[in-house]
Each structure stands twice: as structure tokens, then as C-alpha cells.
Design a protein around this motif. Structure first.
Motif, PDB file in Angstrom:
ATOM      1  N   CYS A  32     -52.668  22.465  13.058  1.00 26.02           N
ATOM      2  CA  CYS A  32     -51.708  23.402  12.492  1.00 26.02           C
ATOM      3  C   CYS A  32     -52.341  24.840  12.810  1.00 26.02           C
ATOM      4  O   CYS A  32     -51.780  25.765  13.299  1.00 26.02           O
ATOM      5  N   HIS A  33     -53.661  24.956  12.849  1.00 20.64           N
ATOM      6  CA  HIS A  33     -54.255  26.221  13.394  1.00 20.64           C
ATOM      7  C   HIS A  33     -54.095  26.685  14.701  1.00 20.64           C
ATOM      8  O   HIS A  33     -53.709  27.735  14.986  1.00 20.64           O
ATOM      9  N   THR A  34     -54.116  25.656  15.705  1.00 19.86           N
ATOM     10  CA  THR A  34     -54.065  25.670  17.043  1.00 19.86           C
ATOM     11  C   THR A  34     -52.352  26.159  17.253  1.00 19.86           C
ATOM     12  O   THR A  34     -52.254  26.966  17.922  1.00 19.86           O
ATOM     13  N   LEU A  35     -51.565  25.452  16.694  1.00 22.01           N
ATOM     14  CA  LEU A  35     -50.095  25.544  16.527  1.00 22.01           C
ATOM     15  C   LEU A  35     -49.707  27.067  16.088  1.00 22.01           C
ATOM     16  O   LEU A  35     -48.446  27.377  16.363  1.00 22.01           O
ATOM     17  N   ALA A  36     -50.658  27.442  15.206  1.00 19.16           N
ATOM     18  CA  ALA A  36     -50.068  29.066  14.619  1.00 19.16           C
ATOM     19  C   ALA A  36     -50.062  29.977  15.946  1.00 19.16           C
ATOM     20  O   ALA A  36     -49.159  31.073  15.547  1.00 19.16           O
ATOM     21  N   GLY A  37     -50.600  29.843  16.772  1.00 16.52           N
ATOM     22  CA  GLY A  37     -50.597  30.660  17.994  1.00 16.52           C
ATOM     23  C   GLY A  37     -49.350  30.520  19.014  1.00 16.52           C
ATOM     24  O   GLY A  37     -49.298  31.176  20.063  1.00 16.52           O
ATOM     25  N   VAL A  38     -48.790  29.311  18.625  1.00 16.13           N
ATOM     26  CA  VAL A  38     -47.513  28.887  19.876  1.00 16.13           C
ATOM     27  C   VAL A  38     -46.374  29.174  18.732  1.00 16.13           C
ATOM     28  O   VAL A  38     -45.864  29.013  17.511  1.00 16.13           O
ATOM     29  N   GLU A  39     -45.361  29.948  19.595  1.00 15.16           N
ATOM     30  CA  GLU A  39     -44.181  29.968  18.721  1.00 15.16           C
ATOM     31  C   GLU A  39     -43.241  28.945  18.643  1.00 15.16           C
ATOM     32  O   GLU A  39     -42.775  28.306  19.659  1.00 15.16           O
ATOM     33  N   PHE A  40     -42.807  29.014  17.571  1.00 14.37           N
ATOM     34  CA  PHE A  40     -41.759  27.715  17.038  1.00 14.37           C
ATOM     35  C   PHE A  40     -40.577  28.496  16.015  1.00 14.37           C
ATOM     36  O   PHE A  40     -41.143  29.249  15.063  1.00 14.37           O
ATOM     37  N   ALA A  41     -39.327  28.125  16.261  1.00 14.03           N
ATOM     38  CA  ALA A  41     -38.689  28.619  15.102  1.00 14.03           C
ATOM     39  C   ALA A  41     -38.693  28.085  13.957  1.00 14.03           C
ATOM     40  O   ALA A  41     -38.479  28.560  12.779  1.00 14.03           O
ATOM     41  N   HIS A  42     -39.331  26.829  13.930  1.00 15.32           N
ATOM     42  CA  HIS A  42     -39.353  25.854  12.590  1.00 15.32           C
ATOM     43  C   HIS A  42     -40.591  25.219  12.764  1.00 15.32           C
ATOM     44  O   HIS A  42     -41.173  24.652  13.624  1.00 15.32           O
ATOM     45  N   ARG A  43     -41.537  25.171  11.678  1.00 12.96           N
ATOM     46  CA  ARG A  43     -42.799  24.718  11.596  1.00 12.96           C
ATOM     47  C   ARG A  43     -42.815  23.747   9.802  1.00 12.96           C
ATOM     48  O   ARG A  43     -42.646  24.365   9.297  1.00 12.96           O
TER      49      ARG A  43
END
Length: 188
Positions: A32-43
Motif C-alpha cells: 500500500c505504501h508503494t501504491l500510494a504514489g500511483v494514481e488510482f480512482a479507487h483504493r
């Protein structure tokens, strides 16, 4: 995008593997920490309970915790819940990530999403390392109903057999299921 974190840690003897420390953080926080820097409409994080020891970190990284009341029935129920959430949100697709794969880099996630977008609504895009297909994987909108119907512990394995592949270094796709895998990952 959904991070699956509702596993029962049956092969991890000391308890909840996602609570184990790994490079200064809990194992379950890293994807999740890595993905925090990737744009997504929903997480979403699909968890067995809302009060997981990683919950505060997940929320700080802008994830909504979705509790899977059927988590003990296997990973398929978490995949299905993630797909239903994506369908309800009218998402264009769904990236499925496993919380116990802490070394996958942000660029690999971006590559999966870009390939899925280019492939369109019927996309099935999987990671591959040393000839082995695995998550993380991205699915187009037309595949969400199939994912929503998955049950048991198989997950999306059947769909991955049809996937286009995005290569990743084997050491980065390590899946930590037990203490030995954790020790190997710590040395990677």
C-alpha cells in the motif's frame, strides 16, 4: 485497485505474517505504501477485520478498508469482493495486488495498468518472472463479473492462464507465505 490482505497466515507460524516487521515497516503496509504514489480512482484493502494492525497505515496511504466476512473461505472471496467494489464504483478495471508481496516496484504496477488500458475492457494482464504467471494482475471492466463470481482458495488463477504478460524480476515478485520466505526476502 485492491490489495488483498485478508489471508489467514496458516503457513506463518508466529501469527499474522502481515504484522511481521520487514525493512522497518509491517509487511502488510509495504504494498500500500508503494501504491500510494500511483494514481488510482479507487483504493481498497480487502481485510479480514477493520482493526488490523496495519489499518492506520493503510488509511494514511488513502486506502479504504473493506472487510471480507468470508475471508476464512479463501482468497477467491477477497477477489470477488474487490471485483464487486469495482463494479459498484463503475471502474474501468481492477488491479489486484497481494499484501504479502512487499517488493513489487511502483513502475511494475504502472506497467500492468498501462498494458490493461491499452488492451481495453477485456484485458487480463499478469506479472511473469522466470516463466511463472502471478499477481499482481490487472483486469479490464469486462472481466469484473467473472472475478465477482470467484469463490474458494483458487483466486483468479484460471483467468491468469489467458493473460498477457508483463515481466518482472523474480526477486521482486516474492510472495511471503512463511518464515523462510520472509528471511529470503529480507536478503533480497
Amino acid at each position: 485497485m485492491a490489495v488483498l490482505a485478508a489471508g489467514q497466515s496458516r503457513r506463518y507460524a508466529p501469527g499474522d505474517k502481515l504484522a511481521a516487521m520487514f525493512r522497518g515497516r509491517r509487511l502488510g503496509e509495504l504494498a500500500c505504501h508503494t501504491l500510494a504514489g500511483v494514481e488510482f480512482a479507487h483504493r481498497w484493502v480487502i481485510a479480514a477485520r477493520a482493526d488490523h494492525s496495519c489499518a492506520q497505515s493503510w488509511q494514511a496511504d488513502r486506502f479504504t478498508i473493506a472487510v471480507n466476512p468470508q475471508a476464512s473461505s479463501g482468497m477467491g472471496t477477497s477477489v470477488a469482493l474487490a471485483a464487486r467494489l469495482a463494479l459498484d464504483a463503475k471502474a474501468d478495471g481492477l488491479l489486484i495486488v497481494l499484501a504479502d508481496m512487499p517488493l513489487v516496484p511502483a513502475d511494475h504496477f504502472r506497467s500492468l495498468v498501462a498494458r490493461a488500458a491499452a488492451s481495453g475492457p477485456a484485458a487480463i494482464i499478469a506479472s511473469v518472472a522466470a516463466g511463472v504467471r502471478s499477481p499482481p494482475a490487472a483486469f479490464g471492466r469486462d472481466r469484473l463479473a467473472n472475478l465477482a463470481a470467484i469463490m474458494g482458495d483458487v483466486g483468479a488463477r484460471g483467468l491468469l492462464a489467458q493473460a498477457e504478460l508483463v515481466a518482472c524480476t523474480p526477486e521482486l515478485l516474492i510472495d511471503i507465505d512463511d518464515e523462510k520466505a520472509l528471511a529470503r526476502a529480507l536478503q533480497a
